[in-house]
Design a protein around this motif. Structure first.
Motif, PDB file in Angstrom:
ATOM      1  N   MET A   1      12.361   6.610  12.855  1.00  0.00           N
ATOM      2  CA  MET A   1      11.217   6.730  11.961  1.00  0.00           C
ATOM      3  C   MET A   1      11.504   7.790  10.901  1.00  0.00           C
ATOM      4  N   ALA A   2      10.989   7.568   9.692  1.00  0.00           N
ATOM      5  CA  ALA A   2      11.238   8.504   8.601  1.00  0.00           C
ATOM      6  C   ALA A   2      10.514   9.817   8.870  1.00  0.00           C
ATOM      7  N   ASP A   3      11.229  10.926   8.713  1.00  0.00           N
ATOM      8  CA  ASP A   3      10.576  12.225   8.795  1.00  0.00           C
ATOM      9  C   ASP A   3      10.816  13.025   7.521  1.00  0.00           C
ATOM     10  N   ARG A   4      11.510  12.430   6.569  1.00  0.00           N
ATOM     11  CA  ARG A   4      11.777  13.069   5.288  1.00  0.00           C
ATOM     12  C   ARG A   4      11.550  12.051   4.182  1.00  0.00           C
ATOM     13  N   VAL A   5      10.957  12.510   3.093  1.00  0.00           N
ATOM     14  CA  VAL A   5      10.756  11.648   1.939  1.00  0.00           C
ATOM     15  C   VAL A   5      11.158  12.430   0.697  1.00  0.00           C
ATOM     16  N   THR A   6      11.872  11.773  -0.192  1.00  0.00           N
ATOM     17  CA  THR A   6      12.240  12.384  -1.468  1.00  0.00           C
ATOM     18  C   THR A   6      11.259  11.916  -2.527  1.00  0.00           C
ATOM     19  N   VAL A   7      10.624  12.867  -3.193  1.00  0.00           N
ATOM     20  CA  VAL A   7       9.667  12.555  -4.259  1.00  0.00           C
ATOM     21  C   VAL A   7      10.338  12.839  -5.586  1.00  0.00           C
ATOM     22  N   ILE A   8      10.410  11.820  -6.432  1.00  0.00           N
ATOM     23  CA  ILE A   8      11.108  11.930  -7.712  1.00  0.00           C
ATOM     24  C   ILE A   8      10.089  11.857  -8.839  1.00  0.00           C
ATOM     25  N   GLY A   9      10.080  12.888  -9.670  1.00  0.00           N
ATOM     26  CA  GLY A   9       9.241  12.855 -10.866  1.00  0.00           C
ATOM     27  C   GLY A   9       9.924  12.085 -11.974  1.00  0.00           C
ATOM     28  N   TRP A  10       9.134  11.367 -12.768  1.00  0.00           N
ATOM     29  CA  TRP A  10       9.668  10.562 -13.863  1.00  0.00           C
ATOM     30  C   TRP A  10       8.827  10.810 -15.108  1.00  0.00           C
TER      31      TRP A  10
ATOM     32  N   HIS B   1       8.358   4.093   8.714  1.00  0.00           N
ATOM     33  CA  HIS B   1       9.531   3.345   8.233  1.00  0.00           C
ATOM     34  C   HIS B   1      10.810   3.851   8.885  1.00  0.00           C
ATOM     35  N   ARG B   2      11.646   2.937   9.289  1.00  0.00           N
ATOM     36  CA  ARG B   2      12.960   3.303   9.833  1.00  0.00           C
ATOM     37  C   ARG B   2      13.989   3.219   8.709  1.00  0.00           C
ATOM     38  N   GLY B   3      14.258   4.351   8.112  1.00  0.00           N
ATOM     39  CA  GLY B   3      15.200   4.362   7.004  1.00  0.00           C
ATOM     40  C   GLY B   3      14.943   5.557   6.104  1.00  0.00           C
ATOM     41  N   THR B   4      15.361   5.418   4.844  1.00  0.00           N
ATOM     42  CA  THR B   4      15.276   6.501   3.867  1.00  0.00           C
ATOM     43  C   THR B   4      14.219   6.144   2.827  1.00  0.00           C
ATOM     44  N   ALA B   5      13.228   7.022   2.669  1.00  0.00           N
ATOM     45  CA  ALA B   5      12.091   6.724   1.783  1.00  0.00           C
ATOM     46  C   ALA B   5      12.134   7.587   0.531  1.00  0.00           C
ATOM     47  N   VAL B   6      11.744   6.983  -0.587  1.00  0.00           N
ATOM     48  CA  VAL B   6      11.637   7.668  -1.872  1.00  0.00           C
ATOM     49  C   VAL B   6      10.282   7.316  -2.481  1.00  0.00           C
ATOM     50  N   VAL B   7       9.625   8.302  -3.052  1.00  0.00           N
ATOM     51  CA  VAL B   7       8.380   8.078  -3.793  1.00  0.00           C
ATOM     52  C   VAL B   7       8.626   8.462  -5.242  1.00  0.00           C
ATOM     53  N   LEU B   8       8.282   7.571  -6.163  1.00  0.00           N
ATOM     54  CA  LEU B   8       8.375   7.836  -7.601  1.00  0.00           C
ATOM     55  C   LEU B   8       6.992   8.123  -8.154  1.00  0.00           C
ATOM     56  N   ALA B   9       6.890   9.158  -8.985  1.00  0.00           N
ATOM     57  CA  ALA B   9       5.598   9.537  -9.550  1.00  0.00           C
ATOM     58  C   ALA B   9       5.794  10.048 -10.967  1.00  0.00           C
ATOM     59  N   ASP B  10       4.785   9.897 -11.808  1.00  0.00           N
ATOM     60  CA  ASP B  10       4.873  10.353 -13.193  1.00  0.00           C
ATOM     61  C   ASP B  10       4.850  11.877 -13.262  1.00  0.00           C
TER      62      ASP B  10
ATOM     63  N   ARG C   1       1.431   6.896   5.493  1.00  0.00           N
ATOM     64  CA  ARG C   1       1.503   6.336   6.844  1.00  0.00           C
ATOM     65  C   ARG C   1       2.583   5.249   6.928  1.00  0.00           C
ATOM     66  N   ARG C   2       2.713   4.468   5.853  1.00  0.00           N
ATOM     67  CA  ARG C   2       3.753   3.439   5.801  1.00  0.00           C
ATOM     68  C   ARG C   2       5.131   4.090   5.840  1.00  0.00           C
ATOM     69  N   ILE C   3       5.282   5.183   5.089  1.00  0.00           N
ATOM     70  CA  ILE C   3       6.565   5.884   5.047  1.00  0.00           C
ATOM     71  C   ILE C   3       6.873   6.512   6.398  1.00  0.00           C
ATOM     72  N   ALA C   4       5.857   7.117   7.032  1.00  0.00           N
ATOM     73  CA  ALA C   4       6.068   7.777   8.316  1.00  0.00           C
ATOM     74  C   ALA C   4       6.540   6.780   9.379  1.00  0.00           C
TER      75      ALA C   4
ATOM     76  N   ARG D   1       2.374  16.114   2.004  1.00  0.00           N
ATOM     77  CA  ARG D   1       2.628  17.246   2.876  1.00  0.00           C
ATOM     78  C   ARG D   1       1.503  17.497   3.881  1.00  0.00           C
ATOM     79  N   ALA D   2       0.478  16.660   3.873  1.00  0.00           N
ATOM     80  CA  ALA D   2      -0.621  16.834   4.826  1.00  0.00           C
ATOM     81  C   ALA D   2      -0.085  16.796   6.253  1.00  0.00           C
ATOM     82  N   PRO D   3      -0.547  17.694   7.131  1.00  0.00           N
ATOM     83  CA  PRO D   3       0.001  17.796   8.490  1.00  0.00           C
ATOM     84  C   PRO D   3      -0.055  16.500   9.286  1.00  0.00           C
ATOM     85  N   GLU D   4      -1.072  15.665   9.032  1.00  0.00           N
ATOM     86  CA  GLU D   4      -1.220  14.459   9.839  1.00  0.00           C
ATOM     87  C   GLU D   4      -0.087  13.449   9.611  1.00  0.00           C
ATOM     88  N   HIS D   5       0.633  13.574   8.494  1.00  0.00           N
ATOM     89  CA  HIS D   5       1.711  12.622   8.226  1.00  0.00           C
ATOM     90  C   HIS D   5       3.046  13.063   8.824  1.00  0.00           C
ATOM     91  N   GLY D   6       3.214  14.341   9.053  1.00  0.00           N
ATOM     92  CA  GLY D   6       4.435  14.837   9.680  1.00  0.00           C
ATOM     93  C   GLY D   6       5.688  14.616   8.857  1.00  0.00           C
TER      94      GLY D   6
END
Length: 409
Positions: free
Chosen positions: A1-10, A63-72, A58-61, A85-90
């Motif tokens: 399960m994913a425990d790390r997510v990379t957030v990329i600003g665009w 997920h079995r793999g590597t997750a990335v979120v893109l945001a403006d 919750r979908r990312i948490a 970063r909310a504690p409930e998502h871990g």
């Protein structure tokens, strides 16, 4: 399960090497439609449209793999990082930032922004964002559907500002438009957009460097300062004013009504706390004195000449109200508008009892104090002036209504 997510600003610029590397390894990518269409998104990655950040987290948490979120823009500046970063998502979050939309908007306008206030306008916070625009000369508003430039302009009725409206920053459809606030309501604006609201005492630049971002440091220390102009006769005695200010607690995002503004001493002090202020008086000369006092203090406020309670009908909804005159009819009219707090004063007990009854009947709990001040000459300690007054404060007892959906009268 994913425990790390990379957030990329665009921000519309080419992605950095770090961002491209993170995307290349991604097995799940979340973002808006224009993010998911970027050529750097792997063809085999699972794609998630970013509507509710909590649902996506919750979908990312799971997920079995590597997750990335893109945001403006900068995702750590009023962006998705806080929710992820909310504690409930871990989730452990790594951020690759970009230029924030606020920085980009001020860059397009060619203006510094270390002295700007920044507000987020949703439908539930629109009214408070408008009050910040009333109270401060340079505000960047991050808008949302139903709380955009047109809605800002409508609620700023009677207050002149210049709008710099930046639509779809960083995209091929980017457009920057400069209009006066009275014209902004007559147009349909595209989302997302940032609105720079400029006016009042702002020059749009200035050569003096600041030292604390978006904070107006008063030129003169203290508040409720003695001015020696009224001797307590108008209810503006500094001691009474200080007690009323302490009881009301005006703050950024509030709209204060000062009814019977006299020389503007109370209105100016309330504005120095960061609140928006509408000062009302039957005497146009009192309004002129209040405006002059505001200019001298370097604060923004609006004056409305007219007789209460009738003039109050067209004013936008207040958060707190100070009543300097008018008796029970004015108190009753203010009670009907349901501010959180009302403070007023009375010269004698019968008047105080009548005002207290009006507040109580309107659903307010009432506190009353008898204030006596004696001014002394420090040279020989003789009495200069004496003031005795009843101070009444009412707190609304009913559950606060959804004020964000209410429109000015």
């Amino acid at each position: 399960m994913a425990d790390r997510v990379t957030v990329i600003g665009w921000d519309g610029s080419p992605l950095t090497a770090a961002a491209r590397s993170a995307l290349a390894a991604a097995t799940l990518v979340a973002g808006a439609a224009h993010h998911l269409a970027l050529p750097e998104v792997p063809a085999g990655a699972e794609r998630v449209r970013l509507g509710s950040v909590d649902l996506a987290a919750r979908r990312i948490a799971g997920h079995r793999g590597t997750a990335v979120v893109l945001a403006d823009g900068d995702p750590g500046f009023f962006g998705v990082v806080r929710a992820l970063r909310a504690p409930e998502h871990g989730l452990e979050v790594e951020v690759v930032p970009a230029v924030s939309s606020v920085a980009a908007a001020f860059a397009r306008a060619g203006m510094p922004w270390d002295d700007a206030r920044i507000a987020v306008a949703h439908q539930r916070t629109l009214r408070r964002a408008v009050n910040v625009c009333r109270a401060h000369p340079k505000v960047a508003v991050l808008t949302s559907p139903g709380a955009g430039p047109a809605e800002l302009a409508l609620l700023l009725d009677g207050v002149h500002r210049t709008f710099v409206i930046c639509e779809e920053l960083g995209t091929d459809r980017e457009q920057v438009t400069v209009v006066t606030s009275d014209k902004a309501a007559d147009h349909d604006w595209r989302d997302p957009n940032v609105v720079l609201v400029i006016g009042g005492n702002s020059t749009g630049g200035g050569s003096t460097a600041g030292w604390l971002m978006s904070h107006d440091t008063p030129a003169v220390r203290g508040w409720a300062r003695p001015d020696g102009t009224d001797g307590g006769r108008t209810g503006q005695h500094p001691t009474l004013r200080a007690a009323a200010l302490a009881r009301l607690g005006p703050r950024t995002g509030d709209l204060v009504w000062d009814i019977g503004c006299a020389d503007g001493a109370f209105a100016v002090d309330a504005a120095r706390f960061g609140a928006a202020v509408i000062a009302v008086d039957t005497d146009p000369a009192a309004c002129a004195r209040t405006e002059a006092a505001a200019r001298a203090a370097g604060v923004q406020l609006q004056t409305v000449p007219g007789r209460a309670p009738h003039v109050l009908e067209s004013l936008p909804e207040p958060d707190v109200v100070r009543i300097g005159g008018g008796g029970v009819p004015v108190v009753t009219a203010c009670v009907d508008r349901r501010p959180e707090r009302i403070v007023t004063h009375a010269a004698h007990r019968d008047e105080a009892e009548a005002v207290a009854a009006a507040l109580t009947d309107g659903g307010y709990t009432v506190e009353c104090a008898l204030l006596q001040t004696v001014g002394l000459d420090p040279g020989d300690w003789t009495e200069r002036a004496r003031s005795v007054v009843f101070l009444l404060a009412g707190d609304r007892t009913d559950a606060p209504r959804d004020r964000a959906s209410r429109q000015p009268g």
